[in-house]
Design an enzyme around this catalytic site. Structure first.
Site, PDB file in Angstrom:
ATOM      1  N   TRP A 154       0.841  -1.205   0.000  1.00 33.55           N
ATOM      2  CA  TRP A 154       0.000   0.000   0.000  1.00 33.55           C
ATOM      3  C   TRP A 154       0.877   1.255   0.000  1.00 33.55           C
ATOM      4  O   TRP A 154       1.453   1.608   1.024  1.00 33.55           O
ATOM      5  CB  TRP A 154      -0.907   0.008   1.236  1.00 33.55           C
ATOM      6  CG  TRP A 154      -1.873  -1.140   1.250  1.00 33.55           C
ATOM      7  CD1 TRP A 154      -3.071  -1.180   0.613  1.00 33.55           C
ATOM      8  CD2 TRP A 154      -1.726  -2.398   1.902  1.00 33.55           C
ATOM      9  NE1 TRP A 154      -3.680  -2.394   0.825  1.00 33.55           N
ATOM     10  CE2 TRP A 154      -2.884  -3.168   1.613  1.00 33.55           C
ATOM     11  CE3 TRP A 154      -0.732  -2.966   2.697  1.00 33.55           C
ATOM     12  CZ2 TRP A 154      -3.061  -4.464   2.105  1.00 33.55           C
ATOM     13  CZ3 TRP A 154      -0.915  -4.250   3.179  1.00 33.55           C
ATOM     14  CH2 TRP A 154      -2.071  -4.994   2.882  1.00 33.55           C
ATOM     15  N   HIS A 175      -6.961   1.611   2.319  1.00 33.36           N
ATOM     16  CA  HIS A 175      -8.012   0.636   2.057  1.00 33.36           C
ATOM     17  C   HIS A 175      -9.118   0.815   3.109  1.00 33.36           C
ATOM     18  O   HIS A 175      -8.950   1.612   4.041  1.00 33.36           O
ATOM     19  CB  HIS A 175      -7.473  -0.802   2.049  1.00 33.36           C
ATOM     20  CG  HIS A 175      -6.637  -1.182   3.233  1.00 33.36           C
ATOM     21  ND1 HIS A 175      -6.104  -2.435   3.412  1.00 33.36           N
ATOM     22  CD2 HIS A 175      -6.228  -0.477   4.325  1.00 33.36           C
ATOM     23  CE1 HIS A 175      -5.417  -2.489   4.533  1.00 33.36           C
ATOM     24  NE2 HIS A 175      -5.490  -1.307   5.107  1.00 33.36           N
ATOM     25  N   ARG A 201      -4.161   6.252  -2.576  1.00 38.33           N
ATOM     26  CA  ARG A 201      -2.823   5.665  -2.674  1.00 38.33           C
ATOM     27  C   ARG A 201      -1.900   6.581  -3.448  1.00 38.33           C
ATOM     28  O   ARG A 201      -2.301   7.208  -4.428  1.00 38.33           O
ATOM     29  CB  ARG A 201      -2.868   4.288  -3.336  1.00 38.33           C
ATOM     30  CG  ARG A 201      -3.482   3.305  -2.388  1.00 38.33           C
ATOM     31  CD  ARG A 201      -3.178   1.879  -2.689  1.00 38.33           C
ATOM     32  NE  ARG A 201      -4.159   1.066  -1.956  1.00 38.33           N
ATOM     33  CZ  ARG A 201      -4.437  -0.185  -2.222  1.00 38.33           C
ATOM     34  NH1 ARG A 201      -3.814  -0.797  -3.195  1.00 38.33           N
ATOM     35  NH2 ARG A 201      -5.343  -0.831  -1.501  1.00 38.33           N
ATOM     36  N   GLN A 215     -13.449   1.543  -2.258  1.00 33.05           N
ATOM     37  CA  GLN A 215     -13.499   0.115  -1.959  1.00 33.05           C
ATOM     38  C   GLN A 215     -14.780  -0.179  -1.202  1.00 33.05           C
ATOM     39  O   GLN A 215     -15.383   0.719  -0.616  1.00 33.05           O
ATOM     40  CB  GLN A 215     -12.321  -0.291  -1.059  1.00 33.05           C
ATOM     41  CG  GLN A 215     -10.997  -0.404  -1.781  1.00 33.05           C
ATOM     42  CD  GLN A 215      -9.923  -1.050  -0.905  1.00 33.05           C
ATOM     43  OE1 GLN A 215     -10.085  -1.202   0.307  1.00 33.05           O
ATOM     44  NE2 GLN A 215      -8.827  -1.439  -1.538  1.00 33.05           N
ATOM     45  N   VAL A 258      -5.719 -11.813   7.146  1.00 34.66           N
ATOM     46  CA  VAL A 258      -6.566 -12.997   7.005  1.00 34.66           C
ATOM     47  C   VAL A 258      -5.706 -14.251   6.907  1.00 34.66           C
ATOM     48  O   VAL A 258      -4.558 -14.196   6.473  1.00 34.66           O
ATOM     49  CB  VAL A 258      -7.494 -12.912   5.750  1.00 34.66           C
ATOM     50  CG1 VAL A 258      -8.639 -11.952   5.995  1.00 34.66           C
ATOM     51  CG2 VAL A 258      -6.709 -12.515   4.515  1.00 34.66           C
ATOM     52  N   ALA A 312     -13.659 -11.869   5.997  1.00 37.96           N
ATOM     53  CA  ALA A 312     -13.615 -10.480   5.551  1.00 37.96           C
ATOM     54  C   ALA A 312     -13.368 -10.478   4.058  1.00 37.96           C
ATOM     55  O   ALA A 312     -12.855 -11.450   3.495  1.00 37.96           O
ATOM     56  CB  ALA A 312     -12.503  -9.726   6.271  1.00 37.96           C
TER      57      ALA A 312
END
Ligand code: DAH
Length: 349
Positions: A154, A175, A201, A215, A258, A312
């Site tokens: 990122w 994000h 970004r 997003q 995750v 998620a």
């Protein structure tokens, strides 16, 4: 002189009575009040009178002139009214109305509504969060520690603000994932939320990269949530948005927050999977990242990962809109070119 004036007045009035239309009235005006009209000539001759008569004659002359002019206006109005009542079209002094230009919804808004509608129908709640974030929520709490190479995923706009330790702890969120943490801090499971929002970004822009974009994040946390719930939910979402015959594909991917992490693709709705330009010949279109919430993320917000699990996901809104509507350059979204924006007028919401 005074008699001549009175005589002229009587004659003029009588003649005016006889004028039956606009053209006759105009000849009358020229004959009496015009530059070479009878009254004009008579008035001019007043100057040649002996001084003792001149005053009275001048006053009377002006009076006659005013009277004739008033009578002329009145006659004009009467002729117009008569013409109107006999059906002759009156002079139309109105402009045709200007039709107000109606705006339409921006493609981002249209897509945002479609996505949120699909998820709310599946029991998700829509929440929003701040665009200026703390390093803590954007990275740290999402299992992306300082100096961890994963931060390179990122490119970040940092706020020009230093804390006592000389660090810059604030940024424009890269994000919508930081909202996972904020939601879990505030609520207790069961949680089912989607979070649409603008992200930033520090990016060299091109046809598929823009420094400002949207997003939509999703989070579900509860007891007993498994990867099957993730797949079922996202599968249903894809079918609602891209058609009931869609197939989906999950492949391993890496996101620090995750475990396991996946990338989800749908079979290409343009070619049905045989390969075309839209899917770059692969038959599949990647539409989002997802995964099971990392135990470390759950622990940080005080959830026991032995009790609670969750999934998620996060998708790029413009990318989905580009696929849906065949838009070939992401920069079109926010460059305010009406030729582009107008094309979405009347697109179903
Ligand atoms: N935040 C990720 C990104 O910007 C996308 C994402 C991936 C979000 C996986 C998720 C997830 O919630 O589980 O690239």
């Amino acid at each position: 002189m005074l008699e001549r004036l009175e005589e002229l007045r009587a004659r003029a009035i009588a003649e005016m009575e006889a004028a039956g239309d606009k053209a006759a009235l105009e000849s009358w005006r020229l004959a009496y009040l015009g530059r070479k009209g009878a009254l004009t000539i008579l008035l001019r001759s007043i100057g040649a009178l002996p001084p003792e008569e001149r005053r009275a004659a001048g006053a009377a002359g002006n009076q006659v002139k005013t009277d004739l002019e008033t009578a002329l206006e009145r006659k004009r109005a009467a002729l117009e009214a008569a013409a109107r009542s006999t059906g002759e079209p009156p002079l139309d002094i109105t402009l045709p109305g200007r039709a107000p230009t109606l705006g339409g919804l921006h493609p981002t808004t249209l897509m945002l509504r479609q996505i949120c509608r699909a998820f709310t129908a599946l029991g998700f709640q829509v929440v929003e969060g701040p665009e200026v974030e703390w390093d803590y929520y954007n990275f740290e709490a999402l299992n992306i520690p300082k100096d961890h190479p994963a931060r390179d995923m990122w490119s970040t706009f940092w706020m020009d603000f230093q804390n006592k330790a000389g660090e810059r702890p604030m940024l424009l969120r890269t994000h919508t994932s930081p909202m996972q943490i904020r939601v879990m801090e505030r609520a207790r499971p069961p949680i089912r939320v989607v979070i649409p929002g603008r992200c930033y970004r520090y990016e060299a822009t091109d046809a598929t990269h823009e420094s400002i974009f949207f997003q939509v994040e999703g989070l579900a946390v509860d007891q007993g949530i498994t990867m099957a719930d993730l797949k079922g939910t996202l599968y249903e979402f894809a079918r609602r948005l891209f058609g009931p015959e869609r197939r989906v594909r999950f492949r391993c991917d890496y996101f620090p927050f995750v475990e396991p992490g996946v990338e989800m693709a749908i079979d290409c709705f343009a070619c049905g999977g045989s390969g075309c330009r839209l899917c770059s010949g692969s038959g599949w279109i990647e539409i989002m990242g997802a995964g099971m919430v990392h135990p470390k993320v759950l622990e940080r917000v005080g959830y026991d990962p032995q009790v609670y699990t969750g999934f998620a996901f996060g998708l790029g809104l413009e990318r989905i809109a580009m696929l849906q509507w065949g838009i070939n350059d992401i920069r079109l979204f926010y460059s305010n070119d009406l030729r582009f924006l107008k094309q979405f007028k009347g697109v179903g919401q």
